[in-house]
Motif scaffolding. Sequence first.
Motif, PDB file in Angstrom:
ATOM      1  N   THR A 241       0.027  -1.555 -14.939  1.00  0.00           N
ATOM      2  CA  THR A 241       0.912  -2.676 -14.657  1.00  0.00           C
ATOM      3  C   THR A 241       0.238  -3.528 -13.586  1.00  0.00           C
ATOM      4  O   THR A 241      -0.749  -3.091 -12.969  1.00  0.00           O
ATOM      5  CB  THR A 241       2.278  -2.189 -14.132  1.00  0.00           C
ATOM      6  OG1 THR A 241       2.127  -1.767 -12.767  1.00  0.00           O
ATOM      7  CG2 THR A 241       2.803  -1.024 -14.961  1.00  0.00           C
ATOM      8  N   PRO A 242       0.746  -4.729 -13.299  1.00  0.00           N
ATOM      9  CA  PRO A 242       0.157  -5.525 -12.217  1.00  0.00           C
ATOM     10  C   PRO A 242       0.212  -4.856 -10.850  1.00  0.00           C
ATOM     11  O   PRO A 242      -0.485  -5.279  -9.928  1.00  0.00           O
ATOM     12  CB  PRO A 242       0.998  -6.810 -12.234  1.00  0.00           C
ATOM     13  CG  PRO A 242       1.457  -6.928 -13.652  1.00  0.00           C
ATOM     14  CD  PRO A 242       1.725  -5.520 -14.089  1.00  0.00           C
ATOM     15  N   THR A 272      -8.744  -4.364 -13.747  1.00  0.00           N
ATOM     16  CA  THR A 272      -7.567  -5.148 -13.329  1.00  0.00           C
ATOM     17  C   THR A 272      -7.609  -5.591 -11.872  1.00  0.00           C
ATOM     18  O   THR A 272      -6.881  -6.497 -11.488  1.00  0.00           O
ATOM     19  CB  THR A 272      -6.270  -4.351 -13.548  1.00  0.00           C
ATOM     20  OG1 THR A 272      -6.241  -3.232 -12.640  1.00  0.00           O
ATOM     21  CG2 THR A 272      -6.152  -3.852 -14.980  1.00  0.00           C
ATOM     22  N   GLY A 273      -8.422  -4.926 -11.036  1.00  0.00           N
ATOM     23  CA  GLY A 273      -8.477  -5.280  -9.623  1.00  0.00           C
ATOM     24  C   GLY A 273      -7.359  -4.692  -8.785  1.00  0.00           C
ATOM     25  O   GLY A 273      -7.269  -4.977  -7.588  1.00  0.00           O
ATOM     26  N   THR A 274      -6.491  -3.873  -9.364  1.00  0.00           N
ATOM     27  CA  THR A 274      -5.377  -3.288  -8.619  1.00  0.00           C
ATOM     28  C   THR A 274      -5.853  -2.105  -7.774  1.00  0.00           C
ATOM     29  O   THR A 274      -6.904  -1.523  -8.030  1.00  0.00           O
ATOM     30  CB  THR A 274      -4.269  -2.821  -9.570  1.00  0.00           C
ATOM     31  OG1 THR A 274      -4.822  -1.868 -10.499  1.00  0.00           O
ATOM     32  CG2 THR A 274      -3.692  -3.993 -10.346  1.00  0.00           C
ATOM     33  N   GLY A 308      -8.483  -2.788   6.516  1.00  0.00           N
ATOM     34  CA  GLY A 308      -7.072  -3.157   6.581  1.00  0.00           C
ATOM     35  C   GLY A 308      -6.456  -3.506   5.245  1.00  0.00           C
ATOM     36  O   GLY A 308      -5.249  -3.760   5.164  1.00  0.00           O
ATOM     37  N   TYR A 309      -7.262  -3.532   4.161  1.00  0.00           N
ATOM     38  CA  TYR A 309      -6.722  -3.830   2.835  1.00  0.00           C
ATOM     39  C   TYR A 309      -5.757  -2.721   2.427  1.00  0.00           C
ATOM     40  O   TYR A 309      -6.056  -1.531   2.599  1.00  0.00           O
ATOM     41  CB  TYR A 309      -7.870  -3.941   1.830  1.00  0.00           C
ATOM     42  CG  TYR A 309      -7.454  -4.413   0.456  1.00  0.00           C
ATOM     43  CD1 TYR A 309      -7.195  -5.755   0.209  1.00  0.00           C
ATOM     44  CD2 TYR A 309      -7.336  -3.511  -0.601  1.00  0.00           C
ATOM     45  CE1 TYR A 309      -6.830  -6.195  -1.052  1.00  0.00           C
ATOM     46  CE2 TYR A 309      -6.976  -3.945  -1.865  1.00  0.00           C
ATOM     47  CZ  TYR A 309      -6.717  -5.280  -2.092  1.00  0.00           C
ATOM     48  OH  TYR A 309      -6.349  -5.718  -3.344  1.00  0.00           O
ATOM     49  N   PRO A 310      -4.591  -3.053   1.888  1.00  0.00           N
ATOM     50  CA  PRO A 310      -3.585  -2.033   1.569  1.00  0.00           C
ATOM     51  C   PRO A 310      -3.969  -1.202   0.346  1.00  0.00           C
ATOM     52  O   PRO A 310      -3.586  -1.499  -0.785  1.00  0.00           O
ATOM     53  CB  PRO A 310      -2.317  -2.857   1.297  1.00  0.00           C
ATOM     54  CG  PRO A 310      -2.836  -4.191   0.840  1.00  0.00           C
ATOM     55  CD  PRO A 310      -4.117  -4.422   1.604  1.00  0.00           C
ATOM     56  N   ALA A 311      -4.779  -0.186   0.574  1.00  0.00           N
ATOM     57  CA  ALA A 311      -5.203   0.702  -0.506  1.00  0.00           C
ATOM     58  C   ALA A 311      -5.379   2.099   0.069  1.00  0.00           C
ATOM     59  O   ALA A 311      -5.722   2.263   1.242  1.00  0.00           O
ATOM     60  CB  ALA A 311      -6.510   0.207  -1.121  1.00  0.00           C
ATOM     61  N   THR A 411      -3.010 -10.158 -12.739  1.00  0.00           N
ATOM     62  CA  THR A 411      -2.625 -10.263 -11.333  1.00  0.00           C
ATOM     63  C   THR A 411      -3.770 -10.952 -10.616  1.00  0.00           C
ATOM     64  O   THR A 411      -4.859 -11.098 -11.178  1.00  0.00           O
ATOM     65  CB  THR A 411      -2.356  -8.867 -10.710  1.00  0.00           C
ATOM     66  OG1 THR A 411      -1.862  -9.017  -9.382  1.00  0.00           O
ATOM     67  CG2 THR A 411      -3.621  -8.032 -10.679  1.00  0.00           C
ATOM     68  N   THR A 412      -3.553 -11.392  -9.392  1.00  0.00           N
ATOM     69  CA  THR A 412      -4.635 -11.993  -8.615  1.00  0.00           C
ATOM     70  C   THR A 412      -4.878 -11.129  -7.385  1.00  0.00           C
ATOM     71  O   THR A 412      -4.195 -11.262  -6.371  1.00  0.00           O
ATOM     72  CB  THR A 412      -4.284 -13.428  -8.176  1.00  0.00           C
ATOM     73  OG1 THR A 412      -3.950 -14.207  -9.329  1.00  0.00           O
ATOM     74  CG2 THR A 412      -5.478 -14.079  -7.484  1.00  0.00           C
ATOM     75  N   PRO A 413      -5.840 -10.201  -7.469  1.00  0.00           N
ATOM     76  CA  PRO A 413      -6.111  -9.332  -6.330  1.00  0.00           C
ATOM     77  C   PRO A 413      -6.677 -10.118  -5.158  1.00  0.00           C
ATOM     78  O   PRO A 413      -7.236 -11.207  -5.329  1.00  0.00           O
ATOM     79  CB  PRO A 413      -7.150  -8.338  -6.884  1.00  0.00           C
ATOM     80  CG  PRO A 413      -7.774  -9.057  -8.035  1.00  0.00           C
ATOM     81  CD  PRO A 413      -6.724  -9.942  -8.613  1.00  0.00           C
ATOM     82  N   GLU A 414      -6.550  -9.570  -3.978  1.00  0.00           N
ATOM     83  CA  GLU A 414      -7.032 -10.232  -2.773  1.00  0.00           C
ATOM     84  C   GLU A 414      -8.434  -9.775  -2.383  1.00  0.00           C
ATOM     85  O   GLU A 414      -8.954 -10.191  -1.340  1.00  0.00           O
ATOM     86  CB  GLU A 414      -6.060  -9.979  -1.615  1.00  0.00           C
ATOM     87  CG  GLU A 414      -4.677 -10.572  -1.867  1.00  0.00           C
ATOM     88  CD  GLU A 414      -3.709 -10.273  -0.738  1.00  0.00           C
ATOM     89  OE1 GLU A 414      -4.134  -9.643   0.261  1.00  0.00           O
ATOM     90  OE2 GLU A 414      -2.528 -10.660  -0.849  1.00  0.00           O
ATOM     91  N   ALA A 415      -9.041  -8.917  -3.182  1.00  0.00           N
ATOM     92  CA  ALA A 415     -10.389  -8.437  -2.900  1.00  0.00           C
ATOM     93  C   ALA A 415     -11.033  -8.051  -4.230  1.00  0.00           C
ATOM     94  O   ALA A 415     -10.392  -8.039  -5.284  1.00  0.00           O
ATOM     95  CB  ALA A 415     -10.363  -7.254  -1.934  1.00  0.00           C
ATOM     96  N   GLY A 416     -12.339  -7.756  -4.163  1.00  0.00           N
ATOM     97  CA  GLY A 416     -13.030  -7.306  -5.358  1.00  0.00           C
ATOM     98  C   GLY A 416     -13.640  -8.432  -6.164  1.00  0.00           C
ATOM     99  O   GLY A 416     -13.572  -9.603  -5.797  1.00  0.00           O
ATOM    100  N   MET A 417     -14.217  -8.071  -7.313  1.00  0.00           N
ATOM    101  CA  MET A 417     -15.018  -9.010  -8.086  1.00  0.00           C
ATOM    102  C   MET A 417     -14.490  -9.306  -9.479  1.00  0.00           C
ATOM    103  O   MET A 417     -15.075 -10.107 -10.202  1.00  0.00           O
ATOM    104  CB  MET A 417     -16.458  -8.468  -8.197  1.00  0.00           C
ATOM    105  CG  MET A 417     -16.549  -7.087  -8.806  1.00  0.00           C
ATOM    106  SD  MET A 417     -18.172  -6.284  -8.531  1.00  0.00           S
ATOM    107  CE  MET A 417     -19.202  -7.253  -9.616  1.00  0.00           C
TER     108      MET A 417
END
Length: 496
Positions: A241-242, A272-274, A308-311, A411-417
């Motif tokens: 899911t997103p 997906t970048g999630t 600090g990325y929420p992962a 979805t539009t992740p805030e990090a990654g490629m």
Amino acid sequence: MSVPLDQIPAPHDASPLTLVEQLVQWGRRRIDERVFRPGMRMPSIRKLAIDKGVSRFTVVEAYERLVAHGYLDSRRGSGFYVRDRVVSAANAVGASGAAAQSEPVQSAIDVVWLLRNMLHTASPEKGPGLGYLPGRWLDGELITNALRSMSRLSGAQMLGFGTPQGFLPLRQQLQTRLAELEIGASEQQLVLVSGITQAIDLIARLYVKPGDAVIVGDPAWFQMFGRFASQGARLVGMPYTPDGPDLDALETLVATWRPKMLIINSVLHNPTGTSLTAAQAFRILQLAQQYDFIVVEDDVYGDLCPTGYPATRLASLDQLKRVIFLGSFSKTLAANLRVGYVAASADVAKALADQKMLVGMTSPELNERVVYKVLTEGHYRRHVERLRTRLDGVRDKTARMLERTGLRLFTTPEAGMFLWADAGVDSDGLAAAGHEAGFLLTPGSLFSPQQSPTTWMRFNIANCGDPALPALIEGHLEKVARRGVSADDGDRTARR
């Protein structure tokens, strides 16, 4: 489904081949290159005749010759389809979340088309489907300086066989890096490997027997599908899911299939970048404990994740009791360095090192020494920060460009490629159209454990700068719309 066409020499061209022979050559080349893949429907006789400016008789004759050569099947009343000419005895087996109660469908795993083109794509700008960053983004001086430093070592130090677990100073350095992620690992719990691919291979050889169920993402990194399929595993797809993996579906899957293992990107999932939240990670570990399966955590994109990325890493919660943690430097340093590592319990690490000896003795210590020099000379962190900044600078721009062409983002992740986008039409056809125009695109079917047709496609945001790309996508979508192909075919929607 039909596929886009390129142009063959027109009748007035000075070609020694007849029109029929030219059409046959065109078809064979596209099938051999995997642009037209097994099961795809060839263009109708009428359409191909119009598109190529030849008679219907010429098309019929060409198709019949391709049938005779084993490239096509003729289906009465339906048309001509690309024949699956290689049937593996170790076909993959998979299941989607929606069909978790039924036996997974046999499906040949075939990723050769993408791998071959990844290795031969000359321009990264023409490779939105590539899985690595363009060379101009990387820092060759880091590698050069490390090699220069190594040149001052005595030759005798470079002549040994190396050790099965890998270069000890690098393993000790990795201890420190893992501690920063709150993962405790001694040097005996680390094994160096030739990239994530070798790590997956060793794990599959050691733990997976024919008939074992292995849960993978649906979608997920395609290359591991073939490895587990060749081991005789039953691949079971976990939908996304997103917000990340569908954990309700996962619980149903593990209760049904009682898998040997789950393989997952916990941070910046490909494609997906999630990323996992702490609550999601905790629930996955609860299921692993309850149903007694191994968790293989692939953290190949972890260095692209800012502080600090929420992962949450599963290994930081589990401390390598049930989790096998994988890392690599191929995405941030150089794809051809082929240096990765496995962190696991001491018993598992020893078993993997023994398996590594059986498969290929040791991994190249020269490469491991290069990575060690890069990590210890103090420039790697700044290099990674620059990569994150560059990705941040193109992510929103690329997302808006894709949306303007008519694609919808998962979805539009805030990090990654990576961005995972819905084209609304079969992405195999869009990838084939891209190939004809000189672009390497990755259709979503490659990320499916069953290679199911889908409307989704992965884009590498670092490689989407060619100004011709939007026109290519828009042109293909318009062409499909004119043909009256439905964008709502339920068999081709994404797994959500």
